[in-house]
Write a protein that holds these residues in place. Sequence first.
Motif, PDB file in Angstrom:
ATOM      1  N   GLU A   6       0.890  -1.469  -0.144  1.00 26.73           N
ATOM      2  CA  GLU A   6      -0.002  -0.102   0.001  1.00 26.73           C
ATOM      3  C   GLU A   6       0.987   1.333   0.065  1.00 26.73           C
ATOM      4  N   SER A   7       0.380   2.335  -0.470  1.00 23.16           N
ATOM      5  CA  SER A   7       0.894   3.665  -0.398  1.00 23.16           C
ATOM      6  C   SER A   7      -0.161   4.704  -0.546  1.00 23.16           C
ATOM      7  N   ARG A  19      -5.799   9.516  -1.887  1.00 26.24           N
ATOM      8  CA  ARG A  19      -5.860   8.443  -2.781  1.00 26.24           C
ATOM      9  C   ARG A  19      -4.977   7.262  -2.288  1.00 26.24           C
ATOM     10  N   LEU A  20      -5.369   6.120  -1.879  1.00 25.73           N
ATOM     11  CA  LEU A  20      -4.747   4.942  -1.349  1.00 25.73           C
ATOM     12  C   LEU A  20      -4.473   4.241  -2.816  1.00 25.73           C
ATOM     13  N   VAL A  93      -5.124   2.843  10.138  1.00 26.50           N
ATOM     14  CA  VAL A  93      -4.234   1.971   9.323  1.00 26.50           C
ATOM     15  C   VAL A  93      -5.133   1.390   8.356  1.00 26.50           C
ATOM     16  N   TYR A  94      -4.783   1.772   7.087  1.00 23.98           N
ATOM     17  CA  TYR A  94      -5.632   1.031   5.984  1.00 23.98           C
ATOM     18  C   TYR A  94      -4.781   0.267   5.347  1.00 23.98           C
ATOM     19  N   TYR A  95      -5.593  -1.184   5.147  1.00 22.99           N
ATOM     20  CA  TYR A  95      -4.922  -2.345   4.568  1.00 22.99           C
ATOM     21  C   TYR A  95      -5.427  -2.752   3.480  1.00 22.99           C
ATOM     22  N   CYS A  96      -4.946  -3.356   2.234  1.00 23.71           N
ATOM     23  CA  CYS A  96      -5.446  -3.905   1.188  1.00 23.71           C
ATOM     24  C   CYS A  96      -5.451  -5.485   1.402  1.00 23.71           C
ATOM     25  N   ALA A  97      -6.354  -6.169   0.814  1.00 25.18           N
ATOM     26  CA  ALA A  97      -6.425  -7.598   1.057  1.00 25.18           C
ATOM     27  C   ALA A  97      -6.920  -8.199  -0.338  1.00 25.18           C
TER      28      ALA A  97
END
Length: 125
Positions: A6-7, A19-20, A93-97
């Motif tokens: 992620e960024s 924008r993530l 905290v944002y996570y992608c999965a």
Amino acid sequence: QVQLVESGGGMVQAGGSLRLSCAASSGSFSIYPMAWFRRAPGQEREFVSGIMYSGTPTKYVDSAKGRFTISRDNRKNTLYLQMDSLKPEDTAVYYCARGRAAFTISENEAEYDIWGQGTQVTVSS
């Protein structure tokens, strides 16, 4: 093994936008549903938004509807989350999965098998 990175996180004032991005290391990205989760301080990780492998349909938690937009570019193996009208309660905290099952967008984190390391989003009032 696919890796997700992620960024795009950072600090922003209330009402601002971020924008993530979530970059996948493998071409198999395009055949799986993907999602964004977040964990606020002292809280459980929660589902924010998900998207099917084709780009539709999408799903959002009620608090994100009308403010966040999830999208993906399968040619670039990248998932996005456009966040507008940010509020202090979006701080997390944002996570992608990556989803396990090909044909559903689950809000249950147990249905996701590969996770990124997370990116911090801080919204000040």
